[in-house]
Design a protein around this motif. Structure first.
Motif, PDB file in Angstrom:
ATOM      1  N   TRP A  12      26.021  39.551  66.506  1.00 46.90           N
ATOM      2  CA  TRP A  12      24.944  39.724  65.539  1.00 46.90           C
ATOM      3  C   TRP A  12      23.591  39.865  66.242  1.00 46.90           C
ATOM      4  CZ3 TRP A  12      23.169  41.832  61.650  1.00 46.90           C
ATOM      5  CH2 TRP A  12      21.974  41.430  61.045  1.00 46.90           C
ATOM      6  N   GLU A  13      23.351  39.055  67.269  1.00 50.81           N
ATOM      7  CA  GLU A  13      22.082  39.158  68.002  1.00 50.81           C
ATOM      8  C   GLU A  13      21.950  40.540  68.659  1.00 50.81           C
ATOM      9  OE1 GLU A  13      22.127  35.723  70.554  1.00 50.81           O
ATOM     10  OE2 GLU A  13      21.392  34.419  68.943  1.00 50.81           O
ATOM     11  N   ARG A  16      20.981  43.021  65.969  1.00 53.63           N
ATOM     12  CA  ARG A  16      19.556  42.905  65.615  1.00 53.63           C
ATOM     13  C   ARG A  16      18.677  43.607  66.639  1.00 53.63           C
ATOM     14  NH1 ARG A  16      18.071  37.006  64.753  1.00 53.63           N
ATOM     15  NH2 ARG A  16      16.046  37.973  64.582  1.00 53.63           N
ATOM     16  N   ARG A  17      19.023  43.469  67.915  1.00 57.96           N
ATOM     17  CA  ARG A  17      18.255  44.134  68.972  1.00 57.96           C
ATOM     18  C   ARG A  17      18.403  45.657  68.887  1.00 57.96           C
ATOM     19  NH1 ARG A  17      20.549  40.080  72.017  1.00 57.96           N
ATOM     20  NH2 ARG A  17      22.065  41.499  72.916  1.00 57.96           N
ATOM     21  N   GLY A  19      19.612  47.445  66.211  1.00 57.38           N
ATOM     22  CA  GLY A  19      19.351  48.003  64.894  1.00 57.38           C
ATOM     23  C   GLY A  19      20.571  48.255  64.038  1.00 57.38           C
ATOM     24  N   SER A  20      21.771  48.131  64.624  1.00 54.56           N
ATOM     25  CA  SER A  20      22.981  48.306  63.813  1.00 54.56           C
ATOM     26  C   SER A  20      24.131  47.492  64.394  1.00 54.56           C
ATOM     27  CB  SER A  20      23.373  49.778  63.701  1.00 54.56           C
ATOM     28  OG  SER A  20      23.701  50.296  64.967  1.00 54.56           O
ATOM     29  N   TYR A  21      25.050  47.140  63.505  1.00 57.66           N
ATOM     30  CA  TYR A  21      26.199  46.301  63.848  1.00 57.66           C
ATOM     31  C   TYR A  21      27.425  47.199  63.988  1.00 57.66           C
ATOM     32  CZ  TYR A  21      29.530  42.458  63.617  1.00 57.66           C
ATOM     33  OH  TYR A  21      30.517  41.568  63.899  1.00 57.66           O
ATOM     34  N   LEU A  62      28.000  37.293  57.801  1.00 59.67           N
ATOM     35  CA  LEU A  62      27.039  38.322  57.420  1.00 59.67           C
ATOM     36  C   LEU A  62      27.286  38.709  55.973  1.00 59.67           C
ATOM     37  CD1 LEU A  62      27.287  40.690  60.530  1.00 59.67           C
ATOM     38  CD2 LEU A  62      25.864  38.646  60.224  1.00 59.67           C
ATOM     39  N   ALA A  95      21.194  46.876  60.532  1.00 60.99           N
ATOM     40  CA  ALA A  95      20.833  45.458  60.460  1.00 60.99           C
ATOM     41  C   ALA A  95      20.102  45.143  59.154  1.00 60.99           C
ATOM     42  CB  ALA A  95      19.990  45.072  61.668  1.00 60.99           C
ATOM     43  N   ALA A  96      19.358  46.101  58.632  1.00 59.09           N
ATOM     44  CA  ALA A  96      18.615  45.892  57.380  1.00 59.09           C
ATOM     45  C   ALA A  96      19.534  45.740  56.172  1.00 59.09           C
ATOM     46  CB  ALA A  96      17.644  47.047  57.157  1.00 59.09           C
ATOM     47  N   VAL A 101      22.404  35.764  56.597  1.00 57.10           N
ATOM     48  CA  VAL A 101      23.243  35.356  57.708  1.00 57.10           C
ATOM     49  C   VAL A 101      23.410  33.836  57.616  1.00 57.10           C
ATOM     50  CG1 VAL A 101      23.500  35.278  60.210  1.00 57.10           C
ATOM     51  CG2 VAL A 101      22.385  37.251  59.129  1.00 57.10           C
TER      52      VAL A 101
END
Length: 105
Positions: A12-13, A16-17, A19-21, A62, A95-96, A101
């Motif tokens: 997940w981190e 976030r860095r 912009g997508s999972y 998530l 991520a948006a 979480v």
């Protein structure tokens, strides 16, 4: 509609860095699987118990808002011979689109 995905904190981190999972499931990427495994609200606890017992790394749940996705979400069985369906996300999750979480025990 809201769907759920169990993730490691490190995955997940990274999302976030970047912009997508893009982690499909524990130890497997979207590129390897072709989709990201997700669950409905009545399924994620079973997924956690079946596939994440014994994982030492911290986990999070998530919560994903499907209206914020620009890729298909398809309800289908996870394997041949399985009748229960799960939401599968056919692309990266921005991520948006993750609206909440929650840390998991």
């Amino acid at each position: 509609m809201r769907i759920f995905h169990v993730a490691t904190v490190s995955d997940w981190e990274q999302a976030r860095r970047e912009g997508s999972y893009t982690t499909s499931t524990l130890g497997r990427t979207l590129a390897e699987e072709g989709y990201i495994h997700a669950s409905r609200s009545d399924q994620w606890q079973g997924v956690l118990a079946r596939f994440y017992t014994g994982v030492a790394e911290p986990l999070v749940l998530l919560e994903i808002e499907t209206d914020l996705l620009d890729v298909p979400v398809v309800e289908e069985p996870p394997a041949p011979g399985v009748t229960e369906t799960f939401p599968h996300v056919y692309g990266a999750i921005p991520a948006a689109a993750v609206t909440r979480v929650r840390p998991l025990p």
